[in-house]
Design an enzyme around this catalytic site. Structure first.
Site, mmCIF file in Angstrom:
data_model
loop_
_atom_site.group_PDB
_atom_site.id
_atom_site.type_symbol
_atom_site.label_atom_id
_atom_site.label_comp_id
_atom_site.label_asym_id
_atom_site.label_seq_id
_atom_site.Cartn_x
_atom_site.Cartn_y
_atom_site.Cartn_z
ATOM 1 N N ASN A 173 -6.479 -22.815 -12.341
ATOM 2 C CA ASN A 173 -7.749 -23.537 -12.308
ATOM 3 C C ASN A 173 -7.677 -24.760 -13.223
ATOM 4 O O ASN A 173 -6.981 -24.759 -14.238
ATOM 5 C CB ASN A 173 -8.941 -22.630 -12.651
ATOM 6 C CG ASN A 173 -8.833 -21.945 -14.008
ATOM 7 O OD1 ASN A 173 -7.738 -21.736 -14.515
ATOM 8 N ND2 ASN A 173 -9.964 -21.590 -14.569
ATOM 9 N N GLU A 215 -7.193 -20.868 -6.600
ATOM 10 C CA GLU A 215 -6.888 -20.598 -5.195
ATOM 11 C C GLU A 215 -6.890 -21.884 -4.372
ATOM 12 O O GLU A 215 -5.989 -22.128 -3.560
ATOM 13 C CB GLU A 215 -7.913 -19.619 -4.594
ATOM 14 C CG GLU A 215 -7.996 -18.277 -5.305
ATOM 15 C CD GLU A 215 -9.057 -18.237 -6.376
ATOM 16 O OE1 GLU A 215 -9.156 -19.214 -7.184
ATOM 17 O OE2 GLU A 215 -9.796 -17.253 -6.443
ATOM 18 N N CYS A 239 -13.541 -20.669 -2.131
ATOM 19 C CA CYS A 239 -12.098 -20.412 -1.980
ATOM 20 C C CYS A 239 -11.827 -19.510 -0.781
ATOM 21 O O CYS A 239 -10.832 -19.708 -0.080
ATOM 22 C CB CYS A 239 -11.533 -19.803 -3.256
ATOM 23 S SG CYS A 239 -11.399 -21.012 -4.596
HETATM 24 ZN ZN LIG Z 1 -12.959 -20.408 -6.131
#
Ligand SMILES: [Zn+2]
Length: 147
Positions: free
Chosen positions: A57, A70, A104
């Site tokens: 992230n 993701e 995601c």
């Molecule tokens: Zn996410």
């Protein structure tokens, strides 16, 4: 006793185990840029050719611009000209499953609704789920008129 259906998808990838894919995700987590949430996440994407791509992230002072691990790894796959994602391992806090957010799920669904998701559970165990089961009603352009 009531018979329950086994919802764990079959792991058909001999090149790598679910636990090994989780380890790859844990390595990717190291590079997380998460100074605001202090919640580093790592993801490892297994492709059909057994290649593994990693992502983490990436946050921003403008909070809404944060990118999940993701979506980061899916974007990398596309940018590298790769395809055929088969499974993705996602890790956050040790021993606790880190399930993807709705955005995601939708992004992963675009590339393979039958992708297997791997999560970490207590005592170094892996849990697998089918993306299709986590997002049964994705957004779709089916039924829309052609532009
Ligand atoms: Zn996410």
């Amino acid at each position: 006793m009531k018979k329950t259906e086994d919802k764990s998808p079959k792991w058909a990838f001999s090149a790598i185990s679910p636990l090994r894919l989780l380890k790859e995700a844990r390595e990717a987590q190291y590079y997380s840029y998460s100074p605001y949430s202090h919640f580093p996440v790592g993801a490892a994407l297994l492709l059909g050719n057994n290649e593994v791509i990693k992502g983490c992230n990436v946050e921003n002072a403008s909070y809404g611009m944060a990118l999940c691990a993701e979506r980061n790894v899916i974007a990398q796959m596309v940018a590298l000209g790769k395809k055929d994602p088969q499974a993705i391992a996602i890790v956050g806090k040790i021993g606790t499953p880190c399930y993807p957010c709705g955005a995601c799920l939708q992004v992963m669904w675009e590339f393979n609704p039958d992708m297997i998701l791997v999560f970490e559970k207590e005592n170094n165990k892996a849990e697998t789920m089918l993306l299709r089961n986590l997002l049964p009603y994705p957004f779709s352009r089916e039924g829309m008129k052609d532009e």
